[in-house]
Scaffold this motif. Structure first.
Motif: not given
Length: 307
Positions: A185-190
Protein backbone atom coordinates in the motif's frame (compact mmCIF):
# COMPACT_ATOMS: atom_id res chain seq x y z
CA UNK A 1 0.69 -34.02 23.38
CA UNK A 2 -2.97 -33.37 24.18
CA UNK A 3 -5.55 -33.39 21.42
CA UNK A 4 -8.07 -30.61 21.01
CA UNK A 5 -11.63 -31.52 21.99
CA UNK A 6 -13.91 -31.98 19.00
CA UNK A 7 -17.28 -30.20 19.15
CA UNK A 8 -20.13 -32.63 18.50
CA UNK A 9 -23.05 -30.20 18.37
CA UNK A 10 -24.51 -29.04 15.05
CA UNK A 11 -22.79 -26.08 13.46
CA UNK A 12 -24.08 -22.94 15.20
CA UNK A 13 -25.64 -20.01 13.38
CA UNK A 14 -23.48 -17.11 12.29
CA UNK A 15 -24.15 -13.45 13.09
CA UNK A 16 -22.31 -10.88 10.97
CA UNK A 17 -21.96 -7.39 12.40
CA UNK A 18 -21.14 -4.97 9.58
CA UNK A 19 -22.42 -5.65 6.07
CA UNK A 20 -19.91 -3.83 3.88
CA UNK A 21 -17.78 -5.59 1.29
CA UNK A 22 -16.36 -8.29 3.58
CA UNK A 23 -19.29 -8.70 5.96
CA UNK A 24 -21.89 -8.51 3.22
CA UNK A 25 -19.96 -10.99 1.09
CA UNK A 26 -19.60 -13.41 4.01
CA UNK A 27 -23.26 -13.23 5.02
CA UNK A 28 -24.42 -13.75 1.43
CA UNK A 29 -22.01 -16.65 0.90
CA UNK A 30 -23.16 -18.38 4.08
CA UNK A 31 -26.81 -17.90 3.11
CA UNK A 32 -26.11 -19.40 -0.31
CA UNK A 33 -24.40 -22.37 1.39
CA UNK A 34 -27.45 -23.00 3.56
CA UNK A 35 -25.79 -21.97 6.83
CA UNK A 36 -28.15 -20.15 9.26
CA UNK A 37 -26.91 -16.54 9.16
CA UNK A 38 -28.10 -13.16 10.32
CA UNK A 39 -26.58 -9.74 9.79
CA UNK A 40 -26.71 -6.23 11.13
CA UNK A 41 -25.43 -2.86 10.01
CA UNK A 42 -26.22 0.70 11.05
CA UNK A 43 -26.79 1.51 7.36
CA UNK A 44 -30.35 0.62 6.26
CA UNK A 45 -29.18 0.23 2.66
CA UNK A 46 -26.64 -2.39 3.73
CA UNK A 47 -29.32 -4.24 5.69
CA UNK A 48 -31.64 -4.19 2.68
CA UNK A 49 -28.90 -5.52 0.38
CA UNK A 50 -28.17 -8.37 2.78
CA UNK A 51 -31.85 -9.24 3.10
CA UNK A 52 -32.09 -9.41 -0.68
CA UNK A 53 -29.27 -11.97 -0.60
CA UNK A 54 -31.18 -14.20 1.80
CA UNK A 55 -29.67 -12.97 5.06
CA UNK A 56 -31.94 -12.61 8.09
CA UNK A 57 -31.58 -9.08 9.47
CA UNK A 58 -31.22 -9.03 13.26
CA UNK A 59 -29.10 -7.29 15.84
CA UNK A 60 -29.14 -10.28 18.20
CA UNK A 61 -25.67 -11.79 18.08
CA UNK A 62 -25.40 -15.54 18.63
CA UNK A 63 -23.48 -18.61 17.54
CA UNK A 64 -20.32 -17.47 15.78
CA UNK A 65 -20.32 -13.67 15.80
CA UNK A 66 -18.22 -12.07 13.07
CA UNK A 67 -17.15 -8.45 13.56
CA UNK A 68 -16.81 -7.06 10.05
CA UNK A 69 -16.35 -3.42 11.01
CA UNK A 70 -13.45 -0.98 10.47
CA UNK A 71 -10.37 -1.41 12.63
CA UNK A 72 -10.81 1.82 14.62
CA UNK A 73 -14.20 0.70 15.98
CA UNK A 74 -13.53 -3.02 16.50
CA UNK A 75 -12.90 -2.65 20.23
CA UNK A 76 -16.30 -1.00 20.80
CA UNK A 77 -18.35 -2.73 18.08
CA UNK A 78 -20.28 -4.84 20.60
CA UNK A 79 -21.27 -1.94 22.85
CA UNK A 80 -25.03 -1.70 23.27
CA UNK A 81 -25.75 -4.93 21.42
CA UNK A 82 -27.17 -8.20 22.73
CA UNK A 83 -24.46 -10.88 22.68
CA UNK A 84 -25.41 -14.43 23.58
CA UNK A 85 -23.47 -15.73 26.57
CA UNK A 86 -22.15 -18.78 24.71
CA UNK A 87 -21.29 -16.94 21.49
CA UNK A 88 -17.87 -17.28 19.90
CA UNK A 89 -16.60 -13.94 18.59
CA UNK A 90 -14.18 -13.44 15.71
CA UNK A 91 -13.25 -10.54 13.46
CA UNK A 92 -12.08 -9.81 9.93
CA UNK A 93 -9.56 -7.11 10.82
CA UNK A 94 -6.30 -6.75 8.92
CA UNK A 95 -4.26 -6.30 12.13
CA UNK A 96 -4.39 -8.88 14.88
CA UNK A 97 -2.21 -8.10 17.92
CA UNK A 98 -4.04 -4.89 19.00
CA UNK A 99 -7.41 -6.52 18.35
CA UNK A 100 -6.40 -9.64 20.29
CA UNK A 101 -5.34 -7.46 23.20
CA UNK A 102 -8.53 -5.41 23.22
CA UNK A 103 -11.15 -8.07 22.57
CA UNK A 104 -9.25 -10.86 24.32
CA UNK A 105 -9.24 -8.79 27.50
CA UNK A 106 -12.99 -8.27 27.19
CA UNK A 107 -14.11 -11.70 25.98
CA UNK A 108 -11.40 -14.10 27.17
CA UNK A 109 -11.28 -17.38 25.30
CA UNK A 110 -14.58 -16.56 23.57
CA UNK A 111 -12.58 -14.46 21.10
CA UNK A 112 -10.66 -15.96 18.17
CA UNK A 113 -8.97 -13.50 15.81
CA UNK A 114 -9.33 -13.92 12.07
CA UNK A 115 -8.43 -12.25 8.79
CA UNK A 116 -9.48 -13.35 5.29
CA UNK A 117 -6.85 -12.39 2.73
CA UNK A 118 -9.18 -11.14 0.04
CA UNK A 119 -11.14 -8.05 -0.88
CA UNK A 120 -10.57 -5.34 -3.42
CA UNK A 121 -9.93 -1.62 -3.49
CA UNK A 122 -13.71 -1.15 -3.48
CA UNK A 123 -15.72 -0.87 -0.27
CA UNK A 124 -19.28 -0.76 1.03
CA UNK A 125 -22.25 -3.07 0.61
CA UNK A 126 -22.39 -2.44 -3.15
CA UNK A 127 -19.02 -4.24 -3.44
CA UNK A 128 -20.28 -7.41 -1.72
CA UNK A 129 -19.64 -10.63 -3.66
CA UNK A 130 -20.62 -14.09 -2.36
CA UNK A 131 -17.71 -15.61 -4.30
CA UNK A 132 -15.15 -13.34 -2.66
CA UNK A 133 -13.72 -15.98 -0.32
CA UNK A 134 -13.45 -18.91 -2.71
CA UNK A 135 -9.85 -20.10 -2.72
CA UNK A 136 -8.73 -17.29 -0.40
CA UNK A 137 -6.47 -17.84 2.59
CA UNK A 138 -8.13 -17.04 5.90
CA UNK A 139 -5.84 -16.60 8.89
CA UNK A 140 -7.37 -17.90 12.13
CA UNK A 141 -5.34 -17.11 15.23
CA UNK A 142 -4.18 -19.75 17.69
CA UNK A 143 -2.89 -18.06 20.80
CA UNK A 144 -1.80 -20.00 23.92
CA UNK A 145 -5.16 -19.19 25.52
CA UNK A 146 -7.33 -19.81 22.46
CA UNK A 147 -10.21 -22.20 23.09
CA UNK A 148 -9.66 -25.15 20.72
CA UNK A 149 -13.38 -25.77 20.27
CA UNK A 150 -14.03 -22.12 19.44
CA UNK A 151 -11.09 -22.05 17.03
CA UNK A 152 -12.68 -24.92 15.16
CA UNK A 153 -16.00 -23.09 14.98
CA UNK A 154 -14.35 -20.07 13.38
CA UNK A 155 -12.36 -22.26 11.00
CA UNK A 156 -15.57 -24.00 9.95
CA UNK A 157 -17.11 -20.65 8.95
CA UNK A 158 -14.13 -19.93 6.70
CA UNK A 159 -14.26 -23.40 5.16
CA UNK A 160 -18.00 -23.10 4.57
CA UNK A 161 -17.47 -20.21 2.13
CA UNK A 162 -14.64 -21.88 0.21
CA UNK A 163 -11.62 -20.38 1.97
CA UNK A 164 -8.52 -22.24 3.14
CA UNK A 165 -7.63 -21.77 6.80
CA UNK A 166 -4.12 -20.75 7.82
CA UNK A 167 -3.44 -21.39 11.53
CA UNK A 168 -1.22 -18.57 12.83
CA UNK A 169 -0.44 -16.52 15.91
CA UNK A 170 -1.48 -12.88 16.01
CA UNK A 171 2.14 -11.69 16.07
CA UNK A 172 3.14 -13.91 13.14
CA UNK A 173 0.14 -12.66 11.19
CA UNK A 174 1.03 -9.02 11.75
CA UNK A 175 4.65 -9.53 10.69
CA UNK A 176 3.59 -11.33 7.52
CA UNK A 177 0.81 -8.91 6.57
CA UNK A 178 3.12 -5.94 7.08
CA UNK A 179 5.37 -7.35 4.35
CA UNK A 180 2.76 -8.47 1.83
CA UNK A 181 -0.08 -5.98 2.36
CA UNK A 182 0.86 -2.85 4.30
CA UNK A 183 4.16 -2.14 2.50
CA UNK A 184 2.56 -2.66 -0.96
CA UNK A 185 0.00 0.00 0.00
CA UNK A 186 2.82 2.40 0.86
CA UNK A 187 4.73 1.61 -2.33
CA UNK A 188 1.60 2.08 -4.44
CA UNK A 189 0.97 5.46 -2.84
CA UNK A 190 4.58 6.53 -3.36
CA UNK A 191 4.54 5.38 -6.99
CA UNK A 192 1.30 7.24 -7.72
CA UNK A 193 2.54 10.43 -6.05
CA UNK A 194 5.89 10.31 -7.88
CA UNK A 195 4.19 9.74 -11.21
CA UNK A 196 1.87 12.68 -10.57
CA UNK A 197 4.91 14.85 -9.90
CA UNK A 198 6.39 13.68 -13.21
CA UNK A 199 3.55 15.41 -15.03
CA UNK A 200 0.70 14.72 -17.48
CA UNK A 201 2.94 13.11 -20.11
CA UNK A 202 4.14 10.43 -17.70
CA UNK A 203 0.61 9.71 -16.54
CA UNK A 204 -0.66 9.49 -20.12
CA UNK A 205 1.95 6.81 -20.88
CA UNK A 206 1.11 4.70 -17.86
CA UNK A 207 0.15 1.16 -18.86
CA UNK A 208 -0.03 -2.29 -17.26
CA UNK A 209 2.87 -2.14 -14.84
CA UNK A 210 1.84 1.29 -13.55
CA UNK A 211 -1.81 0.28 -13.31
CA UNK A 212 -1.02 -2.92 -11.43
CA UNK A 213 1.53 -1.23 -9.21
CA UNK A 214 -0.91 1.46 -8.10
CA UNK A 215 -4.19 -0.49 -7.98
CA UNK A 216 -4.44 -0.70 -4.20
CA UNK A 217 -3.98 3.04 -3.77
CA UNK A 218 -7.63 3.25 -4.81
CA UNK A 219 -8.58 1.81 -1.41
CA UNK A 220 -10.23 3.97 1.22
CA UNK A 221 -7.40 6.10 2.70
CA UNK A 222 -8.89 5.78 6.19
CA UNK A 223 -8.75 1.99 5.94
CA UNK A 224 -5.14 2.02 4.77
CA UNK A 225 -4.08 4.50 7.44
CA UNK A 226 -5.59 2.32 10.16
CA UNK A 227 -3.84 -0.75 8.72
CA UNK A 228 -0.50 1.07 8.86
CA UNK A 229 -0.82 2.86 12.18
CA UNK A 230 -2.17 -0.07 14.17
CA UNK A 231 0.66 -2.29 12.96
CA UNK A 232 3.34 0.39 12.94
CA UNK A 233 6.24 -1.65 14.34
CA UNK A 234 6.08 -4.57 11.90
CA UNK A 235 5.34 -2.19 9.01
CA UNK A 236 8.44 -0.12 9.78
CA UNK A 237 10.55 -3.28 9.89
CA UNK A 238 9.13 -4.57 6.60
CA UNK A 239 9.56 -1.19 4.90
CA UNK A 240 13.18 -1.01 6.05
CA UNK A 241 13.78 -4.40 4.44
CA UNK A 242 12.42 -3.08 1.12
CA UNK A 243 14.57 0.04 1.39
CA UNK A 244 17.65 -2.13 1.89
CA UNK A 245 16.75 -4.03 -1.26
CA UNK A 246 16.36 -0.78 -3.22
CA UNK A 247 19.87 0.27 -2.14
CA UNK A 248 21.41 -2.79 -3.83
CA UNK A 249 22.97 -2.64 -7.32
CA UNK A 250 20.04 -2.60 -9.72
CA UNK A 251 21.09 -5.58 -11.89
CA UNK A 252 21.41 -7.78 -8.80
CA UNK A 253 18.12 -6.58 -7.39
CA UNK A 254 16.24 -7.14 -10.64
CA UNK A 255 17.73 -10.62 -11.10
CA UNK A 256 17.05 -11.70 -7.51
CA UNK A 257 13.55 -10.26 -7.57
CA UNK A 258 12.79 -12.05 -10.83
CA UNK A 259 14.04 -15.33 -9.38
CA UNK A 260 12.03 -14.91 -6.19
CA UNK A 261 8.85 -14.12 -8.11
CA UNK A 262 9.36 -17.08 -10.45
CA UNK A 263 9.89 -19.43 -7.51
CA UNK A 264 6.80 -18.13 -5.72
CA UNK A 265 4.50 -18.02 -8.74
CA UNK A 266 5.75 -21.10 -10.57
CA UNK A 267 4.16 -24.52 -10.43
CA UNK A 268 4.50 -26.21 -7.08
CA UNK A 269 3.08 -29.40 -5.71
CA UNK A 270 0.80 -29.62 -2.73
CA UNK A 271 1.55 -32.44 -0.36
CA UNK A 272 -1.62 -33.57 1.43
CA UNK A 273 -1.40 -33.66 5.20
CA UNK A 274 -3.63 -34.84 8.00
CA UNK A 275 -2.73 -33.43 11.39
CA UNK A 276 -4.19 -33.96 14.84
CA UNK A 277 -6.13 -31.16 16.42
CA UNK A 278 -3.41 -29.72 18.60
CA UNK A 279 -1.96 -26.24 18.54
CA UNK A 280 1.62 -27.20 17.66
CA UNK A 281 0.59 -29.36 14.71
CA UNK A 282 -1.82 -26.77 13.34
CA UNK A 283 0.67 -23.92 13.58
CA UNK A 284 3.28 -26.05 11.81
CA UNK A 285 0.98 -26.24 8.78
CA UNK A 286 0.63 -22.45 8.63
CA UNK A 287 4.33 -21.80 9.20
CA UNK A 288 5.19 -24.14 6.32
CA UNK A 289 3.05 -22.06 3.97
CA UNK A 290 0.20 -24.54 3.94
CA UNK A 291 -3.47 -24.43 4.85
CA UNK A 292 -6.33 -26.44 6.28
CA UNK A 293 -9.02 -27.38 3.78
CA UNK A 294 -11.30 -29.68 5.74
CA UNK A 295 -11.98 -31.53 8.94
CA UNK A 296 -12.21 -35.24 9.60
CA UNK A 297 -13.29 -36.20 13.12
CA UNK A 298 -10.34 -35.50 15.46
CA UNK A 299 -8.08 -34.42 12.58
CA UNK A 300 -7.94 -31.68 9.99
CA UNK A 301 -6.90 -32.21 6.41
CA UNK A 302 -4.94 -29.78 4.31
CA UNK A 303 -1.70 -29.35 2.45
CA UNK A 304 1.80 -27.97 2.66
CA UNK A 305 3.98 -26.88 -0.29
CA UNK A 306 5.95 -29.67 -1.92
CA UNK A 307 8.79 -28.05 -3.84
Amino acid sequence: MSRLPVPTLPAPPVSVLGLGQLGGSLAAALAAAGRPVSGWDVDPAARDAAAAAGVRVSDRLEGVVVLAVPLPVLATALDGLELAEDATVTDLGSVKVPVQQALGARLGDRFVGGHPMCGTERSGHAAADPALFRGARWAVCLEPGTSPARWLRVAEVALAVGAEVVPVTAAEHDDAVAAISAVPHLLAAALAAAAADAGPLALSLGAGSFRDGTRVVGSDPAFVTALLEQNAGPVATALAAVQRQLARPWPELVADGHAARAAWAGPAGRRPVRVPLDRTALLAVGRAGGAVTGRLAAFVEGWVPDR
